[in-house]
Design a protein around this motif. Structure first.
Motif, PDB file in Angstrom:
ATOM      1  N   ARG A 158      40.535  36.108  32.459  1.00  0.00           N
ATOM      2  CA  ARG A 158      39.742  35.149  33.236  1.00  0.00           C
ATOM      3  C   ARG A 158      39.844  35.449  34.730  1.00  0.00           C
ATOM      4  N   PHE A 159      41.080  35.748  35.168  1.00  0.00           N
ATOM      5  CA  PHE A 159      41.267  36.022  36.595  1.00  0.00           C
ATOM      6  C   PHE A 159      40.805  37.428  36.976  1.00  0.00           C
ATOM      7  N   LYS A 163      35.254  35.569  40.219  1.00  0.00           N
ATOM      8  CA  LYS A 163      34.491  35.969  41.418  1.00  0.00           C
ATOM      9  C   LYS A 163      35.406  36.164  42.624  1.00  0.00           C
ATOM     10  N   HIS A 164      36.385  35.275  42.779  1.00  0.00           N
ATOM     11  CA  HIS A 164      37.219  35.335  43.977  1.00  0.00           C
ATOM     12  C   HIS A 164      38.473  36.187  43.780  1.00  0.00           C
ATOM     13  N   ALA A 183      29.727  38.851  40.402  1.00  0.00           N
ATOM     14  CA  ALA A 183      30.144  37.436  40.346  1.00  0.00           C
ATOM     15  C   ALA A 183      31.181  37.269  39.229  1.00  0.00           C
ATOM     16  N   GLY A 184      31.475  36.024  38.889  1.00  0.00           N
ATOM     17  CA  GLY A 184      32.449  35.796  37.822  1.00  0.00           C
ATOM     18  C   GLY A 184      31.871  36.193  36.475  1.00  0.00           C
ATOM     19  N   ALA A 187      31.474  33.702  33.649  1.00  0.00           N
ATOM     20  CA  ALA A 187      30.569  32.569  33.863  1.00  0.00           C
ATOM     21  C   ALA A 187      29.138  32.893  33.442  1.00  0.00           C
ATOM     22  N   TYR A 188      28.806  34.167  33.241  1.00  0.00           N
ATOM     23  CA  TYR A 188      27.422  34.555  32.960  1.00  0.00           C
ATOM     24  C   TYR A 188      27.262  35.057  31.525  1.00  0.00           C
ATOM     25  N   TYR A 269      39.293  31.700  23.382  1.00  0.00           N
ATOM     26  CA  TYR A 269      39.563  30.267  23.571  1.00  0.00           C
ATOM     27  C   TYR A 269      39.997  29.987  25.009  1.00  0.00           C
ATOM     28  N   THR A 272      36.972  31.842  27.908  1.00  0.00           N
ATOM     29  CA  THR A 272      35.591  31.342  28.019  1.00  0.00           C
ATOM     30  C   THR A 272      35.285  30.164  27.113  1.00  0.00           C
ATOM     31  N   MET A 273      36.152  29.883  26.156  1.00  0.00           N
ATOM     32  CA  MET A 273      35.877  28.837  25.152  1.00  0.00           C
ATOM     33  C   MET A 273      34.554  29.135  24.439  1.00  0.00           C
TER      34      MET A 273
END
Lengths: 325, 390
Positions: A158-159, A163-164, A183-184, A187-188, A269, A272-273
């Motif tokens: 995830r990290f 994005k950051h 970007a992240g 998230a897409y 899980y 991104t779930m």
């Protein structure tokens, strides 16, 4: 002339009695003792496997044949294959994910399997050729993935693609890549599944590398020496000695990797779930949602049975192979 | 031989001590951790000091509890004595809960009511959270000459001005947990521009997500807003980034007041035109399988007592549910919030009320919408498809 049993020589001659019945009895008696001893050793293991593996598996299979209204036969399975959350072939051919959990698992296998098996093999071969202080460190770093709990692995993924904080979007962003690559990724919908697959390659390559390294150490060095005398190049040695002799190891790694990919859950899980919009959902997570969100044990059992059915051919091959050995 | 007796004696002694200590120790399971848990732990400490009953606080999200509890209940067990969980879920598993009617008989509830199933009180609202709107730093707004908006065009203009400030990544931060911060924002938009009746109709299923009035809220308000909102970022990271000035505003619940360095620098505004805001209770239950049922009921009684509620109010971050707790019991940030909420109707959080598979789908679909506003048709269709039947 028939000799009495008492006159029979003892020791080696015992097994060569001309009287079949006593011999059979003796043999079966001994066999029985062996069986009893074996069962004594295996009893605890068998009871545990029976309670915690066989019985739940039978119950799961049983549940999968029912729905809230009663016996459903294979209706649950038919519904699964008609469900967009499991298979969305139309969308698969035209648009970005979600394509359904089953197709996501297949995509995972198609990308992850060759990469982890191949990368592990290459790294094992390269590290076996190099004698340097950093090889051990590099091996350790790669192997770290396999000893990292998958829940932690999910957080790292995830990290890694955040994005950051994430390395991948930062590098690609600096190179001028557009959104969502800069970007992240999680998230897409275009990049979420890919992020998970790439992250899982890191998590699993260590396994492939270690097994191939162990396999390499069993290959006779004289084969390489003979090949060198005959003028074989490094590539030819790899192609005609290393690859064929490592084949059994590679097959085992591939089988284990395939099973791992089918039951993948933890990292999805956590990272991104299954989202966004189901774009990274997988069968095991869908099973979890059915069991603990929809509170529908029948659909969850049908998905669990489906996962088992997909893994059966590989499991069967694996078991047969071990029995043959 | 004597040494064996000694070992046996020591083992027995330790076992007796351990069992004695364990029997009296209450296990309390709640969703809060870190700074968010501190005010609640302070109440638990006060209970321990008063009754001598020890406790252990464990953090577990409702999401995680939902997969542990059914199996445990099936075996006649429970992982804790007092457990915080979703209201819809408690109602669904009401048979496994102890009746707390006698514990809360004298509690004058404000905002919310206890959860009663078949005449038994199975869930007790402990505190209330409110999602009042967009938070901003007063110092940030003052530095850049910004003001809370008074109309929709004013709001868009504010977003534009924030986005133009150097160093700002996006005008609004979007938090992501498993998806709930996005659902909170969406619900606020529906309440503000669809109205309370549309909101309640969506909850009870009489209004469809694909209906023109709901679609209009998304097309005319939420999607234009998304042009100025960040992609979903883990909500505590988003909080830090917003506080550092990477974003100008942040939609979040009132627990934010307990999570920032300087709560006095916080300002909040609802969307212009909003007459209602969402909120909801944190509800606890006592499983009937609790090995310390009486002690658990004592703790429940203390949590709901005026003393316990005042203590919690003083910790900030949440509003307590007893009507007889004076506003002076709260820290200044909560007092300001209560003042800001005057005139607003409080309605139950939509996703927590509907719950189940739909809740997870709602969160997940909004994550998609946030980065792909063009997927609106798919999102609304899935929300209708997933809505509980019957």
């Amino acid at each position: 002339m028939r000799s009495s049993p008492r006159a029979e020589p003892r020791g080696k001659g015992e097994g060569k009695s001309r009287r079949g019945l006593p011999l059979l009895f003796w043999r079966s008696s001994r066999r029985r003792e062996e069986w009893v001893a074996a069962l004594g050793f295996l009893a605890i293991g068998l009871v545990l496997i029976g309670f915690f593996v066989i019985w739940p598996s039978i119950r799961t299979l049983w549940f999968s044949l029912f729905d809230a209204e009663g016996f459903a036969g294979v209706r649950n399975f038919a519904r699964l294959f008609g469900d967009r959350e499991i298979v969305d072939l139309v969308r698969f051919l035209r648009r970005e994910p979600p394509w359904g959990a089953l197709l996501h698992n297949l995509v995972w296998i198609v990308i992850h399997l060759p990469f982890t098996v191949g990368l592990g093999l290459i790294l094992a071969v390269v590290f076996s050729k190099i004698r340097s202080w950093w090889v051990g460190i590099a091996r350790g770093a790669i192997y770290l993935g396999i000893v990292t709990p998958l829940i932690v692995g999910g957080v790292i993924i995830r990290f890694l693609f955040d994005k950051h904080a994430g390395m991948a979007p930062q590098i690609l962003g600096a190179l001028g890549a557009p959104v969502p690559w800069s970007a992240g990724w999680t998230a897409y919908p275009e990049t979420a599944l890919l992020a998970l697959v790439i992250g899982s390659i890191w998590l699993w390559t260590g396994f492939s590398m270690v097994l191939h390294s162990a396999g390499l150490s069993t290959i006779d060095r004289e084969l390489y020496e003979a090949a060198q005398i005959d003028g074989a190049s490094e590539l030819a040695q790899f192609r005609y000695i290393t690859l064929p002799l490592l084949r059994p190891v590679t097959l085992v790694v591939a089988a284990m990797t395939f099973l791992w990919e089918l039951k993948i859950f933890d990292i999805v899980y956590v990272a991104t779930m299954g989202g966004p919009g189901g774009a990274s959902n997988v069968l095991a997570l869908e099973m979890y949602f059915s069991a603990f969100r929809e509170l529908d044990p029948y659909r969850a059992s049908a998905i669990a049975t489906l996962i088992t059915l997909f893994s059966l051919p590989v499991g069967y091959w694996f078991a047969r192979r071990r029995l043959r050995r | 031989m004597r040494s064996w007796w000694r070992v046996l004696g020591v083992v027995l002694g330790v076992s007796v001590l351990f069992v004695g200590a364990w029997a009296e120790k209450l296990v309390v399971i709640g969703p809060w951790s870190g700074a968010e848990a501190d005010p609640f732990v302070a109440v638990l400490d006060a209970f321990k000091a008063k009754t001598g009953i020890d406790y252990e606080y464990r953090t577990m999200r409702a999401e995680d509890l939902s997969k542990v509890l059914p199996a445990q209940f099936g075996a006649g067990m429970a992982p804790g004595d007092v457990i915080f969980m979703w209201g819809w879920w408690i109602a669904k598993f009401a048979d496994h809960m102890a009746d707390l009617s006698d514990v809360i008989a004298d509690v004058p509830f404000a905002y919310v009511s206890p959860l009663v199933v078949d005449g038994r009180t199975v869930g007790v609202p402990y505190v209330v959270f409110v999602k009042p709107g967009f938070w901003y730093r007063k110092s940030f707004f003052a530095e850049h000459g910004l003001k809370p908006p008074t109309s929709w065009p004013d709001f868009i203009s504010l977003l534009k001005r924030i986005k133009a400030i150097p160093g700002i990544e996006d005008a609004a931060a979007s938090g992501d947990g498993v998806g709930w911060p996005l659902s909170d924002t969406t619900e606020h938009f529906i309440l503000a521009y669809g109205g309370v009746n549309t909101f309640l109709g969506l909850i009870d299923g009489t209004i469809k997500w694909e209906s023109p009035e709901v679609r209009a809220v998304f097309e005319n308000y939420l999607i234009p807003y998304l042009d100025y909102a960040s992609e979903p970022i883990e909500w505590t990271s988003a909080l830090d980034l917003w506080w550092e000035g990477k974003y100008g505003i942040y939609f979040m619940g009132n627990w934010i007041t307990g999570m920032v360095d300087d709560p006095s620098d916080l300002g909040v505004f609802a969307l212009p035109g909003a007459k209602a805001v969402t909120g909801g209770p944190d509800i606890f239950f006592v499983p009937k399988y609790s090995k310390n049922l009486e002690a658990a009921k004592k703790l429940a009684a203390f949590l709901m007592s005026k003393e316990g509620q005042e203590l919690r109010a003083a910790g900030g971050g949440k509003l307590v549910v007893r009507a007889d707790v004076s506003p002076t019991a709260y820290p200044p940030a909560e007092r300001a919030l209560m003042k800001a909420l005057e005139g607003f109707t409080l309605v139950s959080d939509m996703d927590d009320t509907i719950g189940g598979e739909w809740q997870a789908a709602f969160w997940d679909q909004l994550k998609l919408l946030w980065v792909k506003p063009g997927a609106l048709d798919d999102v609304l269709r899935v929300l209708d498809e997933k809505f509980p039947k019957g």
